[in-house]
Design a protein around this motif. Structure first.
Motif, short mmCIF file in Angstrom:
data_model
loop_
_atom_site.label_atom_id
_atom_site.label_comp_id
_atom_site.label_asym_id
_atom_site.label_seq_id
_atom_site.Cartn_x
_atom_site.Cartn_y
_atom_site.Cartn_z
N ARG A 197 20.41 19.64 24.48
CA ARG A 197 19.32 19.45 23.87
C ARG A 197 19.34 18.51 22.55
NH1 ARG A 197 19.31 24.31 26.30
NH2 ARG A 197 17.69 25.00 27.56
N ASN A 198 20.45 18.26 22.24
CA ASN A 198 20.62 17.50 20.90
C ASN A 198 21.15 16.06 21.07
OD1 ASN A 198 21.50 16.92 18.31
ND2 ASN A 198 22.76 18.65 18.06
N ARG A 199 19.99 14.93 20.61
CA ARG A 199 20.30 13.83 20.55
C ARG A 199 21.45 13.30 20.14
NH1 ARG A 199 15.36 10.52 18.52
NH2 ARG A 199 14.30 12.44 19.61
N ARG A 200 21.82 14.10 19.13
CA ARG A 200 23.01 13.63 18.45
C ARG A 200 24.41 13.90 19.08
NH1 ARG A 200 26.51 15.61 14.23
NH2 ARG A 200 25.71 17.58 14.46
N LYS A 201 24.10 14.85 20.07
CA LYS A 201 25.55 15.03 21.00
C LYS A 201 25.29 14.60 22.16
CE LYS A 201 27.22 17.90 17.77
NZ LYS A 201 27.31 19.47 17.94
N ALA A 202 24.37 13.31 22.50
CA ALA A 202 24.25 12.73 23.95
C ALA A 202 25.57 12.35 24.49
CB ALA A 202 23.14 11.91 23.72
N SER A 203 26.54 11.96 23.42
CA SER A 203 27.67 11.27 24.12
C SER A 203 28.94 12.21 24.16
CB SER A 203 28.26 10.14 23.11
OG SER A 203 28.40 10.37 21.69
N ALA A 204 28.70 13.32 23.79
CA ALA A 204 29.54 14.37 23.91
C ALA A 204 30.25 14.44 25.35
CB ALA A 204 29.23 15.86 23.67
N PRO A 205 31.66 14.55 25.65
CA PRO A 205 32.25 14.55 26.69
C PRO A 205 31.93 15.47 27.72
CG PRO A 205 33.79 14.18 24.88
CD PRO A 205 32.63 14.41 24.41
N LEU A 206 31.64 16.71 27.25
CA LEU A 206 30.99 17.87 28.17
C LEU A 206 29.69 17.43 28.69
CD1 LEU A 206 32.10 20.18 29.73
CD2 LEU A 206 31.29 21.64 27.60
N VAL A 207 28.75 16.75 27.75
CA VAL A 207 27.51 16.44 28.20
C VAL A 207 27.51 15.49 29.08
CG1 VAL A 207 25.16 15.69 26.99
CG2 VAL A 207 26.64 17.44 26.11
N THR A 208 28.14 14.50 28.90
CA THR A 208 28.11 13.18 29.80
C THR A 208 28.95 13.44 31.15
OG1 THR A 208 30.26 12.30 28.75
CG2 THR A 208 27.99 11.72 27.80
#
Length: 304
Positions: free
Chosen positions: A84-95
């Motif tokens: 839900r965090n735009r700042r963490k959109a590129s985090a490997p687990l999110v992507t």
């Protein structure tokens, strides 16, 4: 060669994901704190030649190994809020570049490597400190303890790890840990606590939706910014007291420290109005000015 390209691209993507996971831009935090501890212990800008192999091993532990181990656990259990965090959109687990199982394998591997290298190439005191940091990292992120969602304890865990144990690690390369100055430990606690609180403000919206009761969620963003400013101001007062009361170093003039103190407080106040990682890094650079001046005096006194 064309048939091999997809596999090569996949490997490149995983290597990039691992770098994103370990956040190389955070490594200098541990290095700078440990370097300050080393200078305090030796009264020298560079470590003695005899300790160079241990110092280099310590850099590997304090940089890629510890950060990978700690942040792998953090990302594993922060996934609900990171999504839900735009700042963490590129985090490997999110992507999807890495899976939860991947993160736990990297955590275990990096933690084991850090402990083995610390014990075999650095020393027992450094290895014990490494184990404590790994434990704090696990308790901070993983349930059921998850200190991140226990306001006050989250601040203490970060302040202890980065503000006390990291500089103490540099000190332990050269001198017994029992000789570490208590005032320097207090200063480290105040500084890192002040720097940590605004980071909870960055992600307050995503944490609130995910149900993570962080300091900013519990106390509010304004209270966190004000508490951070109080802690930062307290650290500045302790710093000036150390200088002017000759508690660690005797020098006739501390003019730069006096002139820079209001700059430190004003710079922090401006940065945390709308905190970002870059602005907090700028605050750290502001503090580097009086720190360099103090260490210069410390080294000069050590040579007399």
């Amino acid at each position: 060669m064309v048939l091999l390209r997809p596999a090569a691209d996949a490997r490149t993507a995983r290597v990039r994901a691992l770098l994103l996971l370990s956040r190389p831009w955070f490594w200098p935090l541990g290095w700078a704190a440990a370097y300050a501890g080393s200078v305090l212990a030796t009264h020298r800008w560079l470590p003695p030649a005899a300790t160079l192999p241990r110092s280099l091993a310590a850099l590997v532990v304090l940089g890629p190994l510890l950060w990978t181990a700690v942040l792998a656990v953090n990302d594993r259990y922060d996934l609900p809020s990171d999504r839900r965090n735009r700042r963490k959109a590129s985090a490997p687990l999110v992507t999807g570049l890495l899976t939860a199982a991947d993160l736990m394998r990297w955590h275990h591997g990096a933690a084991l490597a850090a402990l083995v290298l610390a014990a075999t190439a650095v020393g027992p005191a450094f290895a014990l400190g490494t184990a404590v940091v790994l434990l704090l990292g696990w308790l901070y992120s993983a349930p059921p303890v998850r200190l991140k969602t226990r306001p006050g304890l989250d601040v203490a865990a970060n302040a202890l790890a980065v503000g006390v144990l990291a500089p103490l690690a540099g000190w332990s390369l050269h001198r017994p840990v029992t000789g570490y100055p208590l005032l320097v430990a207090l200063l480290g606690l105040f500084l890192v606590a002040a720097l940590y609180l605004p980071t909870t403000v960055l992600d307050v919206a995503a944490d609130r939706v995910a149900g993570d009761v962080t300091a900013a969620v519990r106390w509010g963003t304004r209270a966190c910014r004000r508490a951070g400013l109080v802690l930062w101001s307290a650290a500045t007062v302790v710093w000036l007291a150390v200088c002017h009361l000759d508690l660690l170093v005797r020098r006739e003039s501390w003019l730069l420290q006096d002139l820079w103190a209001p700059v430190l407080v004003a710079g922090y106040a401006v940065a945390v109005r709308r905190p970002t990682i870059a602005r907090l890094a700028g605050v750290c650079l502001l503090f580097a000015v009086p720190a360099a001046d103090f260490l210069t005096a410390w080294i000069t006194v050590g040579r007399t």
